[in-house]
Enzyme design. Structure first.
Site, PDB file in Angstrom:
ATOM      1  N   CYS A 218       3.353   8.251   1.448  1.00  0.00           N
ATOM      2  CA  CYS A 218       3.833   7.262   2.409  1.00  0.00           C
ATOM      3  C   CYS A 218       3.976   5.932   1.689  1.00  0.00           C
ATOM      4  CB  CYS A 218       2.812   7.166   3.543  1.00  0.00           C
ATOM      5  SG  CYS A 218       3.181   5.865   4.719  1.00  0.00           S
TER       6      CYS A 218
ATOM      7  N   CYS B  39      -0.658  -3.710  15.016  1.00  0.00           N
ATOM      8  CA  CYS B  39      -0.451  -3.348  13.608  1.00  0.00           C
ATOM      9  C   CYS B  39      -1.019  -4.394  12.660  1.00  0.00           C
ATOM     10  CB  CYS B  39       1.044  -3.170  13.353  1.00  0.00           C
ATOM     11  SG  CYS B  39       1.432  -2.705  11.654  1.00  0.00           S
TER      12      CYS B  39
ATOM     13  N   CYS C 171       5.716  -7.966   7.095  1.00  0.00           N
ATOM     14  CA  CYS C 171       6.668  -7.449   8.084  1.00  0.00           C
ATOM     15  C   CYS C 171       6.885  -8.536   9.130  1.00  0.00           C
ATOM     16  CB  CYS C 171       6.082  -6.200   8.744  1.00  0.00           C
ATOM     17  SG  CYS C 171       7.168  -5.437   9.973  1.00  0.00           S
TER      18      CYS C 171
ATOM     19  N   CYS D 114      -1.903   1.227   8.240  1.00  0.00           N
ATOM     20  CA  CYS D 114      -1.207   0.540   7.149  1.00  0.00           C
ATOM     21  C   CYS D 114      -1.427  -0.958   7.249  1.00  0.00           C
ATOM     22  CB  CYS D 114       0.270   0.894   7.127  1.00  0.00           C
ATOM     23  SG  CYS D 114       1.077   0.749   8.708  1.00  0.00           S
TER      24      CYS D 114
ATOM     25  N   GLU E 251       0.816  -1.208   0.000  1.00  0.00           N
ATOM     26  CA  GLU E 251       0.000   0.000   0.000  1.00  0.00           C
ATOM     27  C   GLU E 251       0.853   1.262   0.000  1.00  0.00           C
ATOM     28  OE1 GLU E 251      -2.992  -2.036   3.211  1.00  0.00           O
ATOM     29  OE2 GLU E 251      -2.489   0.076   3.431  1.00  0.00           O
TER      30      GLU E 251
ATOM     31  N   CYS F 220       4.450  -6.153  15.771  1.00  0.00           N
ATOM     32  CA  CYS F 220       3.770  -5.209  16.686  1.00  0.00           C
ATOM     33  C   CYS F 220       2.299  -5.607  16.852  1.00  0.00           C
ATOM     34  CB  CYS F 220       3.880  -3.783  16.148  1.00  0.00           C
ATOM     35  SG  CYS F 220       5.589  -3.210  16.036  1.00  0.00           S
TER      36      CYS F 220
END
Ligand code: SAH
Length: 351
Positions: A104, A118, A111, A332, A91, A115
Site C-alpha cells: 500500500c 483520518c 492530504c 495511514c 508511509e 476527512c
C-alpha cells in the site's frame, strides 16, 4: 537540480539518452536497471562504461525514496517510513497474503481532503509525490524483503486523483513489461470521490480496480465525516461509478469505515443497500482505526456483523476487512505523524 531519471517513461528516457549522444539500446539497458533490477545507483549498472555511469551521475539521480524505518506487526504486516529527497516522509505498508504480497503506497505528502477520522490530513497537503517517489516505495520494499510484490494499492497518505497525471503515469510504468510488470488487475486506486477525475480515469484504458470511499448512505452523514462531500453528492458519485463500470467492465469497490453511532445502524445498512442495489460492486466494511484527536470510535464487532448481514439480505457483495497491523499504527498517517513529533522508537531500516 539534477534530472529525476526514474520518473521518465521509456520514451522520455530515450530522448534524454539520445540528447546525451548515446545509442538507443543504452536507454533500454538503463530503464531495465532502474525498473527491473531495481538498481539504486549508477555504479551498479555494470554493462555501461564507467565514463557513461559517471556522466549520468553528474546529471541525474535515480533514487526517489528511501526506507528509513520499519515496524513489524505480530501478524506479519510491515510498515515502512519512507524519506523523500527533500526530507519529507510518507508511509508504505506491506501485507502478506496467501495470494501474494500487497504493498500500500502513499501518493502525496499530506492530504487536503480533510476527512475527519483520518490521520493523514492533519497537517494539510505538503506536495504531490513524483512518479519516482511512488515507484520507489514498491521497489524499496521488494529489495528489502527480497520477495516479489504482486499487488499494489493506492490507499496510503494522500488522494491519488488529486495527483492525477503522476499517478496514471506511475500505474502504466508499474504494469509495463520493461518494469515490474504488475498486472493492472492487481492494482487498486482508492479515491474519496472526485467525480470529474473518476470519469477521466475511466477513459485511460486501464484495467485497475477503482475503490471509492463512501462511508455513508446519505449526503447528510457523509458531510459530517468528509468535507469533500460538500463538493460532490452521493448521486454524482454513483453516476461516475456507473460510467466507470460501463467504460471499463470492472466492478467498483465501496469502502465503508464503520464509526460507532455515526454510520453503523441497521437503518443505515438498509439505506446503503437501496443505494447500491443493482450496481456491479463490492462493499468493504472497515472497522474504524480510532486516531487520537480525530473523529469517532470503532463500531462494535456485533454491529459490523449485523450491518453485513443486512447488506447480504439485499444481495450486495460485502466483506469485512481483515484487520492487520493494529499494533503498529495501522491507520495511514499515524506513523508519519509520530515521526514528525520525534517520538518514534522503532528499529532503523536495514537493507
Ligand atoms: N484518499 C483516498 C485514499 C487514502 S485513505 C481515499 O479517500 O480513498 C484509504 C482508506 O482508508 C479510505 O477509505 C479512507 O477513508 C480510510 N481511512 C482513513 N483513515 C481511517 C481510519 N482511521 N480508520 C478507518 N479507515 C480510514
Amino acid at each position: 537540480m539534477k534530472t529525476d531519471l526514474k520518473s521518465f517513461d521509456s520514451k522520455e528516457l530515450n530522448t534524454f539518452i539520445a540528447d546525451m549522444g548515446q545509442k538507443a539500446f543504452r536507454s533500454k539497458q538503463i530503464y531495465q536497471w532502474m525498473h527491473k533490477q531495481l538498481a539504486c545507483s549508477f555504479e551498479e549498472m555494470t554493462n555501461l562504461s564507467k565514463e557513461l555511469r559517471e556522466k549520468l551521475a553528474d546529471e541525474a539521480v535515480i533514487c526517489g525514496a528511501k526506507a528509513v524505518k520499519r515496524q513489524v506487526s505480530s501478524d506479519g504486516t510491515n510498515k515502512f517510513l519512507m524519506e523523500l529527497s527533500d526530507g519529507n516522509h510518507v508511509e508504505s505498508v506491506l501485507m502478506k497474503y496467501k495470494h501474494g504480497n500487497s504493498v500500500c503506497i502513499s501518493t502525496q505528502a499530506g492530504c487536503r481532503m480533510g476527512c475527519r477520522f483520518c490521520a493523514s490530513t492533519v497537517g494539510g497537503l505538503i506536495r504531490n509525490l513524483r512518479v519516482s517517489e511512488m515507484l520507489d516505495q514498491i521497489y524499496e520494499i521488494q529489495r528489502i524483503t527480497g520477495e516479489r510484490v504482486s499487488n499494489v494499492i493506492l490507499m496510503g497518505i494522500g488522494e491519488p486523483l488529486d495527483n492525477y497525471e503522476n499517478v496514471v503515469k506511475m500505474i502504466r510504468m508499474l504494469s509495463d513489461e520493461q518494469g515490474l510488470n504488475i498486472s493492472q488487475r492487481n492494482i487498486t486506486l482508492s479515491t474519496c470521490g472526485l467525480t470529474e477525475k473518476m470519469r477521466q480515469l475511466a477513459g485511460e484504458n486501464l484495467t485497475i480496480t477503482l475503490a471509492v470511499s463512501l462511508h455513508a448512505p446519505n449526503d447528510r452523514i457523509r458531510r459530517e465525516m468528509m468535507p469533500v462531500a460538500g463538493r460532490y453528492t452521493i448521486d454524482e458519485i454513483i453516476d461516475a461509478c456507473k460510467y466507470y463500470i460501463k467504460k471499463t467492465g470492472r466492478r467498483v469497490t465501496f469502502e465503508y469505515s464503520m464509526v460507532e453511532g455515526k454510520n453503523d445502524s441497521p437503518a443505515e445498512a438498509k439505506e446503503l443497500s437501496r443505494l447500491l442495489h443493482g450496481l456491479n460492486c463490492h462493499v468493504n466494511l472497515i472497522p474504524l482505526n480510532p486516531v487520537e484527536g480525530r473523529m469517532g470510535q470503532r463500531s462494535m464487532r456485533e454491529r459490523i456483523e449485523e450491518f453485513k448481514l443486512i447488506l447480504e439480505k439485499y444481495h450486495i457483495n460485502v466483506t469485512i476487512r481483515r484487520e492487520m497491523g493494529r499494533d503498529i499504527d495501522a491507520a495511514c498517517g499515524q506513523l508519519r505523524n509520530k515521526n514528525e513529533g520525534g517520538k518514534l522508537h522503532e528499529s532503523l531500516c536495514k537493507d
